[in-house]
Design a protein around this motif. Structure first.
Motif, PDB file in Angstrom:
ATOM      1  N   SER A  31       0.800  -1.225   0.000  1.00 12.37           N
ATOM      2  CA  SER A  31       0.000   0.000   0.000  1.00 12.37           C
ATOM      3  C   SER A  31       0.831   1.272   0.000  1.00 12.37           C
ATOM      4  O   SER A  31       0.282   2.371   0.063  1.00 12.37           O
ATOM      5  CB  SER A  31      -0.917   0.018   1.228  1.00 12.37           C
ATOM      6  OG  SER A  31      -1.800  -1.073   1.209  1.00 12.37           O
ATOM      7  N   TYR A  32       2.145   1.141  -0.065  1.00  8.85           N
ATOM      8  CA  TYR A  32       3.018   2.297   0.137  1.00  8.85           C
ATOM      9  C   TYR A  32       4.058   2.437  -0.963  1.00  8.85           C
ATOM     10  O   TYR A  32       4.568   1.455  -1.488  1.00  8.85           O
ATOM     11  CB  TYR A  32       3.717   2.181   1.487  1.00  8.85           C
ATOM     12  CG  TYR A  32       2.735   2.125   2.642  1.00  8.85           C
ATOM     13  CD1 TYR A  32       2.250   0.912   3.106  1.00  8.85           C
ATOM     14  CD2 TYR A  32       2.271   3.296   3.232  1.00  8.85           C
ATOM     15  CE1 TYR A  32       1.320   0.865   4.139  1.00  8.85           C
ATOM     16  CE2 TYR A  32       1.359   3.259   4.261  1.00  8.85           C
ATOM     17  CZ  TYR A  32       0.879   2.038   4.714  1.00  8.85           C
ATOM     18  OH  TYR A  32      -0.031   2.006   5.731  1.00  8.85           O
ATOM     19  N   ALA A  33       4.374   3.685  -1.267  1.00 10.23           N
ATOM     20  CA  ALA A  33       5.416   3.976  -2.238  1.00 10.23           C
ATOM     21  C   ALA A  33       6.785   3.622  -1.662  1.00 10.23           C
ATOM     22  O   ALA A  33       6.996   3.645  -0.445  1.00 10.23           O
ATOM     23  CB  ALA A  33       5.377   5.446  -2.636  1.00 10.23           C
ATOM     24  N   MET A  34       7.701   3.336  -2.557  1.00  7.77           N
ATOM     25  CA  MET A  34       9.070   2.999  -2.170  1.00  7.77           C
ATOM     26  C   MET A  34      10.040   3.801  -3.014  1.00  7.77           C
ATOM     27  O   MET A  34       9.720   4.217  -4.134  1.00  7.77           O
ATOM     28  CB  MET A  34       9.329   1.505  -2.388  1.00  7.77           C
ATOM     29  CG  MET A  34       8.467   0.583  -1.556  1.00  7.77           C
ATOM     30  SD  MET A  34       8.909   0.619   0.192  1.00  7.77           S
ATOM     31  CE  MET A  34      10.550  -0.103   0.139  1.00  7.77           C
ATOM     32  N   ILE A  51       8.746   4.523  -6.754  1.00 11.66           N
ATOM     33  CA  ILE A  51       7.648   3.808  -7.407  1.00 11.66           C
ATOM     34  C   ILE A  51       6.412   3.868  -6.519  1.00 11.66           C
ATOM     35  O   ILE A  51       6.508   3.807  -5.298  1.00 11.66           O
ATOM     36  CB  ILE A  51       8.071   2.348  -7.702  1.00 11.66           C
ATOM     37  CG1 ILE A  51       7.038   1.630  -8.562  1.00 11.66           C
ATOM     38  CG2 ILE A  51       8.364   1.590  -6.417  1.00 11.66           C
ATOM     39  CD1 ILE A  51       7.564   0.316  -9.139  1.00 11.66           C
ATOM     40  N   SER A  52       5.264   4.003  -7.148  1.00 15.92           N
ATOM     41  CA  SER A  52       4.014   4.051  -6.405  1.00 15.92           C
ATOM     42  C   SER A  52       3.667   2.680  -5.840  1.00 15.92           C
ATOM     43  O   SER A  52       4.269   1.664  -6.196  1.00 15.92           O
ATOM     44  CB  SER A  52       2.890   4.538  -7.320  1.00 15.92           C
ATOM     45  OG  SER A  52       2.722   3.640  -8.413  1.00 15.92           O
ATOM     46  N   GLY A 103      -1.225   4.667  -0.163  1.00 12.94           N
ATOM     47  CA  GLY A 103      -1.450   5.019  -1.553  1.00 12.94           C
ATOM     48  C   GLY A 103      -0.689   6.231  -2.035  1.00 12.94           C
ATOM     49  O   GLY A 103      -1.038   6.828  -3.055  1.00 12.94           O
ATOM     50  N   SER A 104       0.352   6.608  -1.332  1.00  8.90           N
ATOM     51  CA  SER A 104       1.099   7.817  -1.687  1.00  8.90           C
ATOM     52  C   SER A 104       1.841   7.654  -3.013  1.00  8.90           C
ATOM     53  O   SER A 104       2.243   6.548  -3.364  1.00  8.90           O
ATOM     54  CB  SER A 104       2.092   8.154  -0.579  1.00  8.90           C
ATOM     55  OG  SER A 104       2.941   7.058  -0.318  1.00  8.90           O
ATOM     56  N   PRO A 105       2.013   8.748  -3.740  1.00 13.30           N
ATOM     57  CA  PRO A 105       2.741   8.681  -5.008  1.00 13.30           C
ATOM     58  C   PRO A 105       4.244   8.616  -4.759  1.00 13.30           C
ATOM     59  O   PRO A 105       4.707   8.890  -3.647  1.00 13.30           O
ATOM     60  CB  PRO A 105       2.353   9.996  -5.691  1.00 13.30           C
ATOM     61  CG  PRO A 105       2.121  10.933  -4.559  1.00 13.30           C
ATOM     62  CD  PRO A 105       1.518  10.104  -3.464  1.00 13.30           C
ATOM     63  N   PRO A 106       5.021   8.294  -5.776  1.00 16.39           N
ATOM     64  CA  PRO A 106       6.469   8.320  -5.606  1.00 16.39           C
ATOM     65  C   PRO A 106       6.945   9.742  -5.337  1.00 16.39           C
ATOM     66  O   PRO A 106       6.372  10.700  -5.846  1.00 16.39           O
ATOM     67  CB  PRO A 106       6.992   7.800  -6.948  1.00 16.39           C
ATOM     68  CG  PRO A 106       5.871   7.984  -7.900  1.00 16.39           C
ATOM     69  CD  PRO A 106       4.619   7.862  -7.109  1.00 16.39           C
ATOM     70  N   SER A 107       7.988   9.861  -4.559  1.00 12.14           N
ATOM     71  CA  SER A 107       8.489  11.181  -4.188  1.00 12.14           C
ATOM     72  C   SER A 107      10.010  11.205  -4.231  1.00 12.14           C
ATOM     73  O   SER A 107      10.658  10.248  -3.818  1.00 12.14           O
ATOM     74  CB  SER A 107       8.019  11.545  -2.779  1.00 12.14           C
ATOM     75  OG  SER A 107       8.688  12.687  -2.305  1.00 12.14           O
ATOM     76  N   GLY A 111      12.752  13.483   2.940  1.00 16.22           N
ATOM     77  CA  GLY A 111      11.942  13.664   4.136  1.00 16.22           C
ATOM     78  C   GLY A 111      10.599  12.971   4.105  1.00 16.22           C
ATOM     79  O   GLY A 111       9.949  12.833   5.143  1.00 16.22           O
ATOM     80  N   ASP A 112      10.189  12.526   2.926  1.00 16.61           N
ATOM     81  CA  ASP A 112       8.901  11.824   2.813  1.00 16.61           C
ATOM     82  C   ASP A 112       9.004  10.353   3.205  1.00 16.61           C
ATOM     83  O   ASP A 112       7.990   9.672   3.284  1.00 16.61           O
ATOM     84  CB  ASP A 112       8.377  11.913   1.380  1.00 16.61           C
ATOM     85  CG  ASP A 112       7.806  13.279   1.064  1.00 16.61           C
ATOM     86  OD1 ASP A 112       7.733  13.626  -0.135  1.00 16.61           O
ATOM     87  OD2 ASP A 112       7.445  14.014   2.007  1.00 16.61           O
ATOM     88  N   TYR A 113      10.200   9.888   3.410  1.00 19.95           N
ATOM     89  CA  TYR A 113      10.420   8.468   3.690  1.00 19.95           C
ATOM     90  C   TYR A 113      10.727   8.249   5.161  1.00 19.95           C
ATOM     91  O   TYR A 113      11.555   8.936   5.741  1.00 19.95           O
ATOM     92  CB  TYR A 113      11.547   7.932   2.806  1.00 19.95           C
ATOM     93  CG  TYR A 113      11.161   7.962   1.341  1.00 19.95           C
ATOM     94  CD1 TYR A 113      11.347   9.106   0.584  1.00 19.95           C
ATOM     95  CD2 TYR A 113      10.584   6.852   0.729  1.00 19.95           C
ATOM     96  CE1 TYR A 113      10.960   9.155  -0.754  1.00 19.95           C
ATOM     97  CE2 TYR A 113      10.211   6.881  -0.603  1.00 19.95           C
ATOM     98  CZ  TYR A 113      10.391   8.038  -1.335  1.00 19.95           C
ATOM     99  OH  TYR A 113      10.014   8.078  -2.656  1.00 19.95           O
ATOM    100  N   ALA A 114      10.063   7.271   5.733  1.00 23.44           N
ATOM    101  CA  ALA A 114      10.140   7.062   7.175  1.00 23.44           C
ATOM    102  C   ALA A 114      11.097   5.953   7.580  1.00 23.44           C
ATOM    103  O   ALA A 114      11.649   5.983   8.677  1.00 23.44           O
ATOM    104  CB  ALA A 114       8.757   6.752   7.720  1.00 23.44           C
ATOM    105  N   TYR A 115      11.270   4.957   6.727  1.00 22.95           N
ATOM    106  CA  TYR A 115      12.125   3.824   7.055  1.00 22.95           C
ATOM    107  C   TYR A 115      13.133   3.609   5.943  1.00 22.95           C
ATOM    108  O   TYR A 115      12.814   3.791   4.766  1.00 22.95           O
ATOM    109  CB  TYR A 115      11.303   2.552   7.268  1.00 22.95           C
ATOM    110  CG  TYR A 115      10.390   2.633   8.457  1.00 22.95           C
ATOM    111  CD1 TYR A 115       9.038   2.893   8.298  1.00 22.95           C
ATOM    112  CD2 TYR A 115      10.886   2.461   9.749  1.00 22.95           C
ATOM    113  CE1 TYR A 115       8.194   2.986   9.386  1.00 22.95           C
ATOM    114  CE2 TYR A 115      10.045   2.550  10.842  1.00 22.95           C
ATOM    115  CZ  TYR A 115       8.712   2.811  10.654  1.00 22.95           C
ATOM    116  OH  TYR A 115       7.873   2.903  11.745  1.00 22.95           O
TER     117      TYR A 115
END
Length: 126
Positions: A31-34, A51-52, A103-107, A111-115
């Motif tokens: 469910s999450y972008a990577m 990638i979405s 469902g977030s888009p690729p970024s 700072g948008d990434y938590a892990y």
């Protein structure tokens, strides 16, 4: 909590290919972008590709467009980075990252990434 394990790095010659893998556990991966980032010696960590959640949308930094391909297999909780025509200046530690937001888009923003994975070393010799 999400645990990411990067693998696939190594020593290659200029022009060679490598495929990096990132295995995820601990949360619903699908469910999450990577994303993939890299950090060269003495430099800041930079965006490479993202990638979405469903694989339909991808984003690349300009320097890798046409050579690198990001993909994912949600059944295996794994994201890949296929790198072709590698260049010596792409020597770096490569990190995969998990983005919060269902469902977030690729970024391209770190700072948008938590892990983050532990990183895998890619060395390209000339």
């Amino acid at each position: 909590q999400v645990h990411l394990v990067d693998s696939g790095g190594g020593l290659v010659q200029a022009g060679d290919s490598l495929r990096l893998s990132c295995a995820a556990s601990g949360r619903t991966f699908s469910s999450y972008a990577m994303g993939w980032f890299r950090q060269a010696p003495g430099k800041e960590r930079d965006f490479v590709a993202a990638i979405s959640w469903d694989g339909r949308s991808t984003s690349y930094t300009d320097s890798v467009k046409g050579r690198f391909t990001i993909s994912r297999d949600n059944a295996k909780n794994t994201v890949y980075l296929q790198m072709n025509s590698l260049k010596p200046e792409e020597t770096a530690i490569y990190y995969c990252a998990f983005r919060w937001g269902f469902g977030s888009p690729p970024s391209p923003s770190e700072g948008d990434y938590a892990y983050w994975g532990q990183g895998t070393q890619v060395t390209v010799s000339s």
